[in-house]
Design a protein around this motif. Structure first.
Motif, PDB file in Angstrom:
ATOM      1  N   SER A  40       0.847  -1.190   0.000  1.00 10.12           N
ATOM      2  CA  SER A  40       0.000   0.000   0.000  1.00 10.12           C
ATOM      3  C   SER A  40       0.881   1.238   0.000  1.00 10.12           C
ATOM      4  O   SER A  40       1.947   1.258   0.603  1.00 10.12           O
ATOM      5  N   TYR A  41       0.432   2.256  -0.673  1.00  9.97           N
ATOM      6  CA  TYR A  41       1.177   3.508  -0.711  1.00  9.97           C
ATOM      7  C   TYR A  41       0.282   4.621  -0.218  1.00  9.97           C
ATOM      8  O   TYR A  41      -0.861   4.701  -0.625  1.00  9.97           O
ATOM      9  N   PRO A  42       0.786   5.457   0.635  1.00 15.60           N
ATOM     10  CA  PRO A  42       2.118   5.418   1.225  1.00 15.60           C
ATOM     11  C   PRO A  42       2.163   4.459   2.413  1.00 15.60           C
ATOM     12  O   PRO A  42       1.133   4.176   3.027  1.00 15.60           O
ATOM     13  N   SER A  43       3.366   3.993   2.718  1.00 18.77           N
ATOM     14  CA  SER A  43       3.502   3.154   3.905  1.00 18.77           C
ATOM     15  C   SER A  43       3.424   4.072   5.120  1.00 18.77           C
ATOM     16  O   SER A  43       3.899   5.207   5.105  1.00 18.77           O
ATOM     17  N   VAL A  59       6.210   9.772   2.143  1.00 20.38           N
ATOM     18  CA  VAL A  59       5.759  10.246   0.836  1.00 20.38           C
ATOM     19  C   VAL A  59       6.893  10.994   0.119  1.00 20.38           C
ATOM     20  O   VAL A  59       6.727  12.143  -0.283  1.00 20.38           O
ATOM     21  N   LYS A  82       1.776  11.513  -7.100  1.00 20.74           N
ATOM     22  CA  LYS A  82       3.201  11.395  -7.382  1.00 20.74           C
ATOM     23  C   LYS A  82       3.379  11.783  -8.844  1.00 20.74           C
ATOM     24  O   LYS A  82       2.881  11.101  -9.734  1.00 20.74           O
ATOM     25  N   ARG A  99       9.421   3.153 -10.340  1.00 23.32           N
ATOM     26  CA  ARG A  99       8.782   4.214  -9.571  1.00 23.32           C
ATOM     27  C   ARG A  99       7.381   4.444 -10.104  1.00 23.32           C
ATOM     28  O   ARG A  99       7.197   4.688 -11.297  1.00 23.32           O
ATOM     29  N   ARG A 106      -5.226   6.492   0.347  1.00 27.86           N
ATOM     30  CA  ARG A 106      -5.120   5.450   1.370  1.00 27.86           C
ATOM     31  C   ARG A 106      -6.074   5.804   2.496  1.00 27.86           C
ATOM     32  O   ARG A 106      -6.071   6.914   2.997  1.00 27.86           O
TER      33      ARG A 106
END
Length: 148
Positions: A40-43, A59, A82, A99, A106
């Motif tokens: 998952s992003y961001p961690s 991030v 991003k 990337r 999230r």
């Protein structure tokens, strides 16, 4: 429960396949072997102090102007974008692309309700730090009982 070495290899393969399909989420073949938040992003890291919950989200490379943060009841939502590092035309051929780019969102449930009017956030060095003050502690309130 100790996992047999074969399961480690299967789990690694599963993660690699998941990454190859650009983040599509599938149910792993053996439930319980894969952390639901893996990839998952961001961690994030969520921890609790005496008066507040703290969220740290990694991030890097994200313009803080694109970040959106909201709290509704016990749900924290973090969204942003991003962007590519280079603003010239998108390359037609990639020899390697590790990337990800684009919009992300999230959501996760907080372990308790927080005071949404006092939530604070700061961004520095690719790290978003969010402070979520707890609502007043649940203290017993005496209630008088009327008799008939």
């Amino acid at each position: 429960m100790i996992k047999a070495p074969v399961w480690n290899d299967i789990e690694t393969l599963w993660h690699e396949m998941d990454k190859a399909f650009t983040g599509l989420r599938f149910t792993p073949p053996v439930a319980g072997l894969v952390d639901q938040a893996f990839g998952s992003y961001p961690s994030i890291r969520l921890h609790e102090g005496p008066d507040a919950l703290y969220v740290e989200a990694m991030v890097p490379g994200v313009d803080p102007e694109t970040l959106e943060l909201s709290v509704v009841r016990r749900t924290l939502t973090l969204a942003g974008e991003k962007r590519p590092l280079h603003t010239d035309a998108e390359p037609k051929v990639f020899h390697r692309k590790e990337r990800s780019e684009g919009r992300f969102e999230r959501r996760f449930t907080l372990p308790m309700e927080v005071d949404t009017d006092k939530v604070g956030a700061e961004y520095a060095d690719g790290m978003l730090r969010v402070t979520l003050p707890k609502l007043g502690q649940d203290t017993p309130k005496p209630i008088s009982i009327r008799t008939a």
